[in-house]
Design a protein around this motif. Structure first.
Motif, PDB file in Angstrom:
ATOM      1  N   UNK A  11       0.984  -1.151   0.039  1.00 18.12           N
ATOM      2  CA  UNK A  11      -0.014   0.116   0.025  1.00 18.12           C
ATOM      3  C   UNK A  11       0.947   1.306  -0.011  1.00 18.12           C
ATOM      4  N   UNK A  12       0.329   2.422  -0.762  1.00 15.66           N
ATOM      5  CA  UNK A  12       1.092   3.541  -0.371  1.00 15.66           C
ATOM      6  C   UNK A  12       0.524   4.574   0.636  1.00 15.66           C
ATOM      7  N   UNK A  13       1.355   5.552   0.842  1.00 16.46           N
ATOM      8  CA  UNK A  13       0.952   6.274   1.904  1.00 16.46           C
ATOM      9  C   UNK A  13       0.100   7.308   1.270  1.00 16.46           C
ATOM     10  N   UNK A  14      -1.099   7.713   2.057  1.00 20.78           N
ATOM     11  CA  UNK A  14      -2.012   8.709   1.357  1.00 20.78           C
ATOM     12  C   UNK A  14      -2.340   9.909   2.574  1.00 20.78           C
ATOM     13  N   UNK A  15      -2.395  11.060   2.002  1.00 21.78           N
ATOM     14  CA  UNK A  15      -2.359  11.640   0.765  1.00 21.78           C
ATOM     15  C   UNK A  15      -0.727  11.396   0.094  1.00 21.78           C
ATOM     16  N   UNK A  16      -0.649  11.544  -1.221  1.00 25.49           N
ATOM     17  CA  UNK A  16      -1.563  12.150  -2.250  1.00 25.49           C
ATOM     18  C   UNK A  16      -2.572  10.530  -2.425  1.00 25.49           C
ATOM     19  N   UNK A  17      -3.876  10.916  -2.564  1.00 27.33           N
ATOM     20  CA  UNK A  17      -4.548   9.887  -3.077  1.00 27.33           C
ATOM     21  C   UNK A  17      -4.876   9.706  -4.530  1.00 27.33           C
ATOM     22  N   UNK A  18      -5.020   8.435  -4.968  1.00 30.62           N
ATOM     23  CA  UNK A  18      -5.006   8.074  -6.405  1.00 30.62           C
ATOM     24  C   UNK A  18      -5.947   9.230  -7.182  1.00 30.62           C
TER      25      UNK A  18
END
Length: 451
Positions: free
Chosen positions: A205-212
């Motif tokens: 998983x990526x860090x959010x933000x930034x959101x997709x």
């Protein structure tokens, strides 16, 4: 696997007005290909969206209908769509269909893709028009080989009919659609892990933000929606907001219908399209037929292995997010599992936690180390070799891996059934704790700060 939208007495027929997802299904279970799909009003909503609706109007209609994600999280779809940038200069953007259905005890998206592939394609086509995305991907669970074959054939049929590709329906709008099979990781159900995997990266998983919606696939604006979510879009566009809201039962805060099911030792395990707000008791007794002869319902999960256990007295809860929340857990995917009285809860939880521990991406420490730790403790308790304090350690892990404590929602979902099982069936766990031997100190136990 069975799918029926009527109870054992066959009183309720599937119609377009009451069963927007399943009324086109064939009785023989064969796929509905393009000619038959169009004969059953298929792609009529897409033609309406392209000819009569502005792109922003499509987004607003979905938002007004109150459609929520059907993958388990339940985030409002129209709100998610509204996060996509309005800047016309950002002309490279993507629509991803999350078809990585790996939640144990969940098979609803598989049915839609295998038997109604054009419904998903039409939903993606309308969504792409609304979001101004020129390319889409169906990220499919690798084990769904039949779904892959059917989807690829349906994509080719749609291309040949001018429903995908260049200048769709004479609108000047282009949309390419690809079926991408994954390599088999549960974590790819998390949208940013899915994006990483699609790019050829490790599925973390990526860090959010930034959101997709701002930075997604290859750094471009991206919207990710579940299969069942996208399959709701054609009916909303075709029939309108008021009709869609009228489908749910009184008292439900969610709108429309939902694919719900029951598995386990029930008489009629299966999958049905039902209005939000039906009670779990209706689902269990009228549709699944109750427990098989000789078995008694011990407990049940409302929507996949990542939801908490509930007791038979909770069956009167309404099946919608808020209704299940009132009895202490989440609706999840809406496919319930009945646990019979012959099942030992320690063994069941050991099996579940082994799955979740194996499927952890390993990115954050609580999940990477905490889930295997729970498995070791459960294995010891299962063998009758647990030590005093093991149950408290498990409860500490439930708190330490809970919402907000980990990088994504994998670990919180993994420990939710563990916490509920200890809550309702603690004596079964206590039975696996060996008596402390004189002079033998217990293993060192952690201190969970703030857990």
């Amino acid at each position: 696997m069975t799918l029926t939208s009527f109870g054992p007495a066959n009183r309720i027929a599937r119609t377009a007005e009451t069963h927007p997802l399943t009324w086109r299904l064939r009785d023989d279970g064969e796929p509905v290909w393009l000619d038959e799909y169009q004969a059953k009003n298929g792609y009529a909503a897409a033609r309406k969206a392209f000819a009569d609706m502005a792109q922003d109007d499509i987004v607003q209609t979905v938002k007004d209908a109150g459609l929520k994600g059907r993958g388990g999280a339940g985030f409002p779809t129209g709100v998610k769509w509204g996060l996509m940038p309005k800047d016309e200069s950002m002309n490279i953007r993507y629509l991803l269909c999350n078809a990585d259905e790996m939640e144990p005890n969940t098979w609803k998206d598989r049915m839609l893709m295998e038997q109604l592939p054009h419904l998903l394609i039409e939903g993606m086509l309308i969504s792409a028009r609304a979001l101004k995305t020129y390319r889409g991907y169906i990220f499919l669970r690798g084990e769904y080989t039949t779904a892959a074959v059917h989807l690829r054939r349906a994509v080719e049929e749609a291309k040949a009919a001018g429903l995908l590709g260049k200048n769709i329906l004479g609108s000047g709008f282009d949309f390419e659609l690809f079926v991408h099979t994954g390599a088999g990781r549960y974590i790819c159900g998390e949208e940013t892990a899915l994006i990483n995997s699609l790019e050829g990266r490790r599925a973390n998983p990526r860090s959010k933000p930034p959101f997709p919606a701002a930075v997604g696939v290859w750094g471009k604006p991206t919207c990710v929606n579940n299969v069942e979510t996208l399959c709701n879009v054609p009916a909303i566009i075709g029939n309108g907001v008021d009709w869609y809201k009228s489908l749910a039962r009184e008292g439900s805060e969610d709108h429309g219908t939902k694919l719900m099911g029951f598995s386990g030792k029930v008489k009629n395990p299966g999958l049905w399209e039902l209005p939000f707000g039906v009670t779990a008791r209706e689902l269990f007794e009228d549709y699944a037929g109750g427990m098989r002869d000789g078995f008694t319902l011990k407990c049940w999960q409302p929507g996949g292995a990542g939801t908490g256990f509930l007791l038979p007295e909770h069956l009167d809860a309404q099946m919608y997010a808020g209704g299940i929340a009132k009895v202490g857990t989440r609706m999840g995917t809406g496919l319930a599992m009945a646990v019979d009285d012959s099942v030992n809860m320690v063994s069941l939880l050991r099996n579940m936690e082994q799955f979740f521990a194996r499927e952890s991406c390993g990115f954050c420490t609580p999940c990477r180390d905490g889930l295997p730790w729970s498995v070791k403790l459960l294995m010891a308790i299962e063998k009758g070799e647990g030590q005093p304090g093991d149950i408290e350690t498990l409860l500490g892990l439930v708190g330490f891996l809970g919402p907000g404590k980990t990088f994504c929602a994998h670990a919180p979902g993994a420990v939710e059934p563990l916490g509920s099982a200890i809550k309702y069936f603690r004596p079964e766990f206590e039975a696996g704790i060996a008596q402390a031997k004189p002079g033998v100190p217990p293993l060192a136990r952690p201190i969970f700060i703030g857990a």
